[in-house]
Design a protein around this motif. Structure first.
Motif, PDB file in Angstrom:
ATOM      1  N   MET A   1       0.927  -1.253  -0.004  1.00 36.64           N
ATOM      2  CA  MET A   1       0.087   0.014  -0.030  1.00 36.64           C
ATOM      3  C   MET A   1       0.817   1.233   0.012  1.00 36.64           C
ATOM      4  SD  MET A   1      -2.941  -1.107   2.734  1.00 36.64           S
ATOM      5  CE  MET A   1      -3.962   0.133   2.302  1.00 36.64           C
ATOM      6  N   SER A   2       0.543   2.145  -0.747  1.00 31.94           N
ATOM      7  CA  SER A   2       1.349   3.685  -0.763  1.00 31.94           C
ATOM      8  C   SER A   2       0.474   4.755  -0.888  1.00 31.94           C
ATOM      9  CB  SER A   2       2.228   3.397  -2.123  1.00 31.94           C
ATOM     10  OG  SER A   2       1.245   3.163  -3.353  1.00 31.94           O
ATOM     11  N   GLU A   3      -0.597   4.659  -0.200  1.00 29.29           N
ATOM     12  CA  GLU A   3      -1.456   5.852  -0.144  1.00 29.29           C
ATOM     13  C   GLU A   3      -1.008   7.219   0.330  1.00 29.29           C
ATOM     14  OE1 GLU A   3      -3.256   3.966   3.653  1.00 29.29           O
ATOM     15  OE2 GLU A   3      -1.870   3.564   1.792  1.00 29.29           O
ATOM     16  N   GLU A   5       2.433   8.013  -0.427  1.00 28.89           N
ATOM     17  CA  GLU A   5       3.478   8.272  -1.290  1.00 28.89           C
ATOM     18  C   GLU A   5       3.564   9.887  -1.593  1.00 28.89           C
ATOM     19  OE1 GLU A   5       6.881   7.202  -2.661  1.00 28.89           O
ATOM     20  OE2 GLU A   5       5.324   5.657  -2.408  1.00 28.89           O
ATOM     21  N   LEU A  25       4.658   2.375  10.515  1.00 28.15           N
ATOM     22  CA  LEU A  25       3.649   1.879   9.579  1.00 28.15           C
ATOM     23  C   LEU A  25       3.487   3.243   8.423  1.00 28.15           C
ATOM     24  CD1 LEU A  25       1.215   0.182   8.642  1.00 28.15           C
ATOM     25  CD2 LEU A  25      -0.239   1.377  10.209  1.00 28.15           C
ATOM     26  N   GLU A  28       6.106   2.682   5.859  1.00 33.57           N
ATOM     27  CA  GLU A  28       5.993   1.534   5.258  1.00 33.57           C
ATOM     28  C   GLU A  28       4.854   1.870   4.027  1.00 33.57           C
ATOM     29  OE1 GLU A  28       3.431  -2.475   5.823  1.00 33.57           O
ATOM     30  OE2 GLU A  28       4.913  -2.060   7.444  1.00 33.57           O
ATOM     31  N   ARG A  29       3.900   2.728   4.248  1.00 27.34           N
ATOM     32  CA  ARG A  29       2.845   2.970   3.342  1.00 27.34           C
ATOM     33  C   ARG A  29       3.236   4.211   2.498  1.00 27.34           C
ATOM     34  NH1 ARG A  29      -2.828   1.766   5.872  1.00 27.34           N
ATOM     35  NH2 ARG A  29      -2.403  -0.418   6.781  1.00 27.34           N
ATOM     36  N   HIS A 214      -2.487   1.284  13.230  1.00 23.54           N
ATOM     37  CA  HIS A 214      -3.181   0.912  12.126  1.00 23.54           C
ATOM     38  C   HIS A 214      -4.600   1.951  11.939  1.00 23.54           C
ATOM     39  CE1 HIS A 214      -1.358  -2.283   9.509  1.00 23.54           C
ATOM     40  NE2 HIS A 214      -1.218  -2.623  10.736  1.00 23.54           N
ATOM     41  N   ALA A 217      -3.513   5.360  10.807  1.00 21.48           N
ATOM     42  CA  ALA A 217      -3.153   5.412   9.594  1.00 21.48           C
ATOM     43  C   ALA A 217      -4.392   5.755   8.785  1.00 21.48           C
ATOM     44  CB  ALA A 217      -2.269   4.386   9.185  1.00 21.48           C
ATOM     45  N   SER A 221      -5.309   8.804   6.419  1.00 21.90           N
ATOM     46  CA  SER A 221      -5.149   8.392   4.969  1.00 21.90           C
ATOM     47  C   SER A 221      -5.855   9.463   4.018  1.00 21.90           C
ATOM     48  CB  SER A 221      -5.602   7.033   4.748  1.00 21.90           C
ATOM     49  OG  SER A 221      -5.531   6.664   3.510  1.00 21.90           O
TER      50      SER A 221
END
Length: 245
Positions: A1-3, A5, A25, A28-29, A214, A217, A221
């Motif tokens: 997942m790369s929302e 980025e 986390l 990582e995303r 989580h 995040a 997001s």
């Protein structure tokens, strides 16, 4: 997942526990993460910062903005605990805890807001606690501070929703964090105290830092762009579930 980025996030209280799990986390995303804490630690940009001091906060936010050119997400996670009923803590301790847990969020948000307003998806996530909506023994000062965090979150959400900045809070139950570990270690019978904490959770265990991360995040997001003014419980069912004894 790369929302995340291309987005820059600030996480306060980032050196351990929920903060450290959130840093890991978000990185990582795809986010670039500045971790603000009193102690150096591993992240894209560690910044020593005391959220109880306006000059320290302003300098830290300026450092992040200069390094990354933007700030899209603010995770107000830094906080300190307090134990006892309403008679247990001095005026000085009340001022210290409220200064960090409540005014610290205001300081960070005030400093970051101009950058968040310039973001295509500015988001603030505050770390609250289950002791805000639920009466828990021996947590009077801590509960008062977290009740203020809940109210502040909703007020900020109303103030900034039309400006494109979402404001939410995560509401953890009793979590397996260094602070809880210290409380248990100081108990007369640490094993019995730990069993009691687990026993009051419908799931029969403590919430993990990763589970809270989580939820943070999700609230931060861009995929949650319709979510604002939400107090999201991550509490093992402590608030809403009652099991037969």
């Amino acid at each position: 997942m790369s929302e995340f980025e291309g987005r820059t996030a600030i996480v306060t209280g980032s050196a351990s526990g929920i903060g450290a799990a959130t840093v890991a986390l978000l990185r990582e995303r795809g986010a670039r993460v500045a971790g603000l804490d009193l102690h150096e630690h591993d992240c894209d940009l560690p910044v020593v910062c005391d959220v109880g001091d306006s000059a320290s906060v302003d300098a830290a936010v300026a450092t992040v903005a200069e390094r990354f050119g933007r700030i899209d997400i603010l995770i107000n996670n830094a906080g300190i605990g307090a134990v006892g009923d309403v008679t247990a803590n001095s005026d000085d301790e009340w001022h210290r805890v409220l200064n960090i847990n409540v005014v610290g969020i205001a300081r960070m948000s005030r400093a970051a807001l101009p950058h968040l307003l310039a973001s295509p998806g500015g988001a603030i996530v505050n770390t609250c606690s289950i002791v805000a909506p639920v009466g828990v023994p021996q947590r009077a000062l801590y509960a008062a501070s977290k009740g203020a965090v809940a109210a502040l979150t909703l007020a900020m959400a109303a103030d900034h929703v039309r400006q494109g900045v979402r404001v939410n809070a995560v509401v953890p139950g009793t979590a397996d964090t260094p602070w809880v570990a210290r409380l248990l270690a100081a108990a007369d019978d640490p094993a019995a105290a730990a069993a009691a904490l687990r026993g009051r959770q419908p799931t029969g265990r403590l919430v993990t830092a990763a589970e809270v991360a989580h939820a943070i995040a999700y609230l931060a997001s861009p995929l949650a762009s319709a979510t604002t003014g939400t107090l999201l419980a991550v509490d093992g069912g402590f608030t809403g579930v009652r099991l037969p004894s």
